[in-house]
Design a protein around this motif. Structure first.
Motif, PDB file in Angstrom:
ATOM      1  N   THR A 238       6.756  10.656  68.282  1.00  0.00           N
ATOM      2  CA  THR A 238       6.276  12.023  68.137  1.00  0.00           C
ATOM      3  C   THR A 238       7.204  12.880  67.262  1.00  0.00           C
ATOM      4  O   THR A 238       6.821  13.947  66.809  1.00  0.00           O
ATOM      5  N   ASP A 239       8.428  12.369  67.030  1.00  0.00           N
ATOM      6  CA  ASP A 239       9.386  13.087  66.172  1.00  0.00           C
ATOM      7  C   ASP A 239       9.686  12.315  64.902  1.00  0.00           C
ATOM      8  O   ASP A 239      10.142  12.889  63.911  1.00  0.00           O
ATOM      9  N   ALA A 240       9.517  11.007  64.980  1.00  0.00           N
ATOM     10  CA  ALA A 240      10.020  10.136  63.918  1.00  0.00           C
ATOM     11  C   ALA A 240       9.199   8.862  63.840  1.00  0.00           C
ATOM     12  O   ALA A 240       8.416   8.560  64.741  1.00  0.00           O
TER      13      ALA A 240
ATOM     14  N   ILE B  82      15.563   1.673  61.176  1.00  0.00           N
ATOM     15  CA  ILE B  82      15.846   3.018  60.656  1.00  0.00           C
ATOM     16  C   ILE B  82      14.853   3.974  61.309  1.00  0.00           C
ATOM     17  O   ILE B  82      13.646   3.759  61.231  1.00  0.00           O
ATOM     18  N   LYS B  83      15.367   4.989  61.947  1.00  0.00           N
ATOM     19  CA  LYS B  83      14.498   6.013  62.553  1.00  0.00           C
ATOM     20  C   LYS B  83      14.479   7.207  61.608  1.00  0.00           C
ATOM     21  O   LYS B  83      15.501   7.887  61.442  1.00  0.00           O
ATOM     22  N   VAL B  84      13.326   7.428  60.972  1.00  0.00           N
ATOM     23  CA  VAL B  84      13.202   8.516  59.994  1.00  0.00           C
ATOM     24  C   VAL B  84      12.464   9.691  60.657  1.00  0.00           C
ATOM     25  O   VAL B  84      11.336   9.544  61.120  1.00  0.00           O
TER      26      VAL B  84
ATOM     27  N   ILE C 171      19.911   2.225  63.560  1.00  0.00           N
ATOM     28  CA  ILE C 171      20.181   1.725  64.911  1.00  0.00           C
ATOM     29  C   ILE C 171      19.895   0.224  64.957  1.00  0.00           C
ATOM     30  O   ILE C 171      19.266  -0.314  64.037  1.00  0.00           O
ATOM     31  N   SER C 172      20.347  -0.423  66.019  1.00  0.00           N
ATOM     32  CA  SER C 172      20.050  -1.853  66.132  1.00  0.00           C
ATOM     33  C   SER C 172      18.562  -2.042  66.383  1.00  0.00           C
ATOM     34  O   SER C 172      17.953  -1.272  67.136  1.00  0.00           O
ATOM     35  N   PHE C 173      17.984  -3.054  65.740  1.00  0.00           N
ATOM     36  CA  PHE C 173      16.592  -3.391  66.030  1.00  0.00           C
ATOM     37  C   PHE C 173      16.560  -4.116  67.361  1.00  0.00           C
ATOM     38  O   PHE C 173      17.332  -5.042  67.587  1.00  0.00           O
ATOM     39  N   GLU C 174      15.701  -3.685  68.251  1.00  0.00           N
ATOM     40  CA  GLU C 174      15.594  -4.318  69.564  1.00  0.00           C
ATOM     41  C   GLU C 174      14.275  -5.061  69.651  1.00  0.00           C
ATOM     42  O   GLU C 174      13.219  -4.498  69.390  1.00  0.00           O
ATOM     43  N   GLU C 175      14.360  -6.331  70.020  1.00  0.00           N
ATOM     44  CA  GLU C 175      13.148  -7.135  70.207  1.00  0.00           C
ATOM     45  C   GLU C 175      12.380  -6.602  71.412  1.00  0.00           C
ATOM     46  O   GLU C 175      12.965  -6.001  72.299  1.00  0.00           O
TER      47      GLU C 175
ATOM     48  N   LEU D 127       6.427   5.138  79.036  1.00  0.00           N
ATOM     49  CA  LEU D 127       6.073   3.743  78.725  1.00  0.00           C
ATOM     50  C   LEU D 127       6.402   3.309  77.301  1.00  0.00           C
ATOM     51  O   LEU D 127       6.690   2.149  77.052  1.00  0.00           O
ATOM     52  N   LYS D 128       6.338   4.271  76.343  1.00  0.00           N
ATOM     53  CA  LYS D 128       6.600   3.875  74.954  1.00  0.00           C
ATOM     54  C   LYS D 128       8.088   3.857  74.635  1.00  0.00           C
ATOM     55  O   LYS D 128       8.479   3.388  73.569  1.00  0.00           O
ATOM     56  N   ASN D 129       8.903   4.400  75.527  1.00  0.00           N
ATOM     57  CA  ASN D 129      10.339   4.425  75.260  1.00  0.00           C
ATOM     58  C   ASN D 129      11.092   3.322  76.005  1.00  0.00           C
ATOM     59  O   ASN D 129      12.319   3.315  76.038  1.00  0.00           O
ATOM     60  N   ILE D 130      10.340   2.401  76.614  1.00  0.00           N
ATOM     61  CA  ILE D 130      10.986   1.265  77.288  1.00  0.00           C
ATOM     62  C   ILE D 130      10.469  -0.024  76.636  1.00  0.00           C
ATOM     63  O   ILE D 130       9.256  -0.231  76.523  1.00  0.00           O
TER      64      ILE D 130
ATOM     65  N   VAL E 254      14.756   3.038  74.431  1.00  0.00           N
ATOM     66  CA  VAL E 254      14.972   3.645  73.118  1.00  0.00           C
ATOM     67  C   VAL E 254      14.710   5.149  73.259  1.00  0.00           C
ATOM     68  O   VAL E 254      14.187   5.584  74.277  1.00  0.00           O
ATOM     69  N   ASP E 255      15.086   5.908  72.227  1.00  0.00           N
ATOM     70  CA  ASP E 255      14.788   7.338  72.195  1.00  0.00           C
ATOM     71  C   ASP E 255      15.595   8.129  73.231  1.00  0.00           C
ATOM     72  O   ASP E 255      15.112   8.440  74.320  1.00  0.00           O
ATOM     73  N   VAL E 256      16.818   8.452  72.853  1.00  0.00           N
ATOM     74  CA  VAL E 256      17.710   9.150  73.787  1.00  0.00           C
ATOM     75  C   VAL E 256      17.903  10.610  73.359  1.00  0.00           C
ATOM     76  O   VAL E 256      18.843  11.265  73.796  1.00  0.00           O
TER      77      VAL E 256
HETATM   78  N1  ADP Z   1      15.801   0.289  68.077  1.00  0.00           N
HETATM   79  C1  ADP Z   1      14.515  -0.021  68.112  1.00  0.00           C
HETATM   80  N2  ADP Z   1      14.100  -1.304  67.991  1.00  0.00           N
HETATM   81  C2  ADP Z   1      12.778  -1.614  68.021  1.00  0.00           C
HETATM   82  N3  ADP Z   1      11.796  -0.697  68.166  1.00  0.00           N
HETATM   83  C3  ADP Z   1      12.144   0.597  68.308  1.00  0.00           C
HETATM   84  C4  ADP Z   1      13.509   1.011  68.286  1.00  0.00           C
HETATM   85  N4  ADP Z   1      13.551   2.352  68.447  1.00  0.00           N
HETATM   86  C5  ADP Z   1      12.292   2.768  68.551  1.00  0.00           C
HETATM   87  N5  ADP Z   1      11.424   1.718  68.481  1.00  0.00           N
HETATM   88  C6  ADP Z   1       9.945   1.802  68.537  1.00  0.00           C
HETATM   89  O1  ADP Z   1       9.553   2.955  67.812  1.00  0.00           O
HETATM   90  C7  ADP Z   1       8.848   3.876  68.669  1.00  0.00           C
HETATM   91  C8  ADP Z   1       9.221   5.294  68.293  1.00  0.00           C
HETATM   92  O2  ADP Z   1      10.612   5.472  68.430  1.00  0.00           O
HETATM   93  P1  ADP Z   1      11.229   6.704  69.220  1.00  0.00           P
HETATM   94  O3  ADP Z   1      12.704   6.626  69.089  1.00  0.00           O
HETATM   95  O4  ADP Z   1      10.683   6.740  70.594  1.00  0.00           O
HETATM   96  O5  ADP Z   1      10.651   7.935  68.377  1.00  0.00           O
HETATM   97  P2  ADP Z   1      10.297   9.425  68.877  1.00  0.00           P
HETATM   98  O6  ADP Z   1      11.636  10.083  69.137  1.00  0.00           O
HETATM   99  O7  ADP Z   1       9.555  10.025  67.739  1.00  0.00           O
HETATM  100  O8  ADP Z   1       9.472   9.293  70.123  1.00  0.00           O
HETATM  101  C9  ADP Z   1       9.236   3.470  70.087  1.00  0.00           C
HETATM  102  O9  ADP Z   1       8.212   3.817  70.989  1.00  0.00           O
HETATM  103  C10 ADP Z   1       9.407   1.963  69.949  1.00  0.00           C
HETATM  104  O10 ADP Z   1       8.144   1.320  69.995  1.00  0.00           O
END
Ligand code: ADP
Ligand code: MG
Length: 231
Positions: free
Chosen positions: A42-44, A57-59, A97-101, A142-145, A155-157
């Motif tokens: 919702t932000d990036a 890369i979180k843009v 950031i590190s890519f997380e599987e 749910l989307k941040n786990i 993710v998303d702190v």
């Molecule tokens: N480090 C990561 N590795 C793999 N997928 C990620 C990672 N960070 C975010 N994602 C994916 O990208 C989505 C959006 O990232 P997020 O950080 O939650 O953005 P926002 O702050 O806009 O909500 C997450 O819901 C997840 O599916």
């Protein structure tokens, strides 16, 4: 600037992330061969960096760059952790950031991938870890786990410096304990999951019992429609 950072800068310049009204998903314009979209938040938007696929890369959308600064601060506070990505660095509108599987719990629900209890335990431990570091874990939905091999990463702190409890995790955990057995292993239609998400986001004062009543009606509709399909 090292070679990798130069490549990242070049690639990110080709991407424009636009925020959407009502905190819906961002829109992405442009592309670059080194960036593969993972998901929009919702932000990036988050991309895998193909020349170094262990990195993401979180843009951020331009208007959300204050969140970028907050999230960088949070990552500095977290330091090393098994439960959160590692942050390698940043630019004006992005962080590395590190890519997380793994799959998000949202996708697990939609695709009927069972979520073991260990995932809930991991999230609880992840929360305790950052609380001990003086942070306030928020926005845990749910989307941040992410789940990978039955274990969880968060993710998303970006909101961990904010005050107050949004109770998102408490309600998710309670819902898991009370009702998850009803849907475990069954794909839940996207429209059901989306309705639930919107109800939650729109409710000013959230009442768990009322919510469950509404949800059970939806569950009946979903069960009837799936049993009709089978017969
Ligand atoms: N480090 C990561 N590795 C793999 N997928 C990620 C990672 N960070 C975010 N994602 C994916 O990208 C989505 C959006 O990232 P997020 O950080 O939650 O953005 P926002 O702050 O806009 O909500 C997450 O819901 C997840 O599916
Ligand atoms: Mg998010």
């Amino acid at each position: 600037m090292n070679h990798e950072k130069i490549l990242i800068e070049k690639a990110v310049r080709r991407i424009e992330v636009q925020s959407s009204p009502n905190n819906e998903q961002v829109k992405i314009k442009g592309d670059h061969k080194d960036l593969k979209l993972i998901a929009a938040g919702t932000d990036a938007a988050v991309f895998r960096f193909l020349p170094a696929p262990d990195k993401a890369i979180k843009v951020f959308a331009n208007e959300k760059c204050d969140k970028l600064k907050m999230e960088l601060d949070v990552y500095r506070n977290i330091g090393e952790s098994n439960f959160y990505p590692h942050c390698y660095g940043s630019g004006v509108n992005y962080m590395i950031i590190s890519f997380e599987e793994g799959v998000t719990l949202y996708d697990c629900v939609v695709r009927g991938i069972p979520i073991p209890k260990q995932v809930i335990i991991d999230v609880e431990n992840a929360r305790s870890e950052v609380i001990e570091k003086g942070l306030n874990p928020r926005d845990i939905h749910l989307k941040n786990i992410l789940m990978h091999n039955g274990r969880a990463k968060i993710v998303d702190v970006s909101e961990y410096m904010k005050e107050g409890n949004d109770y998102r995790w408490e309600y998710l955990k309670r819902g898991y304990e009370d009702y998850y057995h009803l849907i475990e292993g069954k794909p839940v239609p996207l429209w059901v999951v989306e309705s639930v998400r919107k109800w939650f986001n729109q409710s000013t004062v959230f009442q768990y019992e009322e919510f469950i009543k509404k949800l059970s009606k939806l569950y009946d509709m979903f069960s009837i429609s799936s049993s009709n399909r089978k017969s």
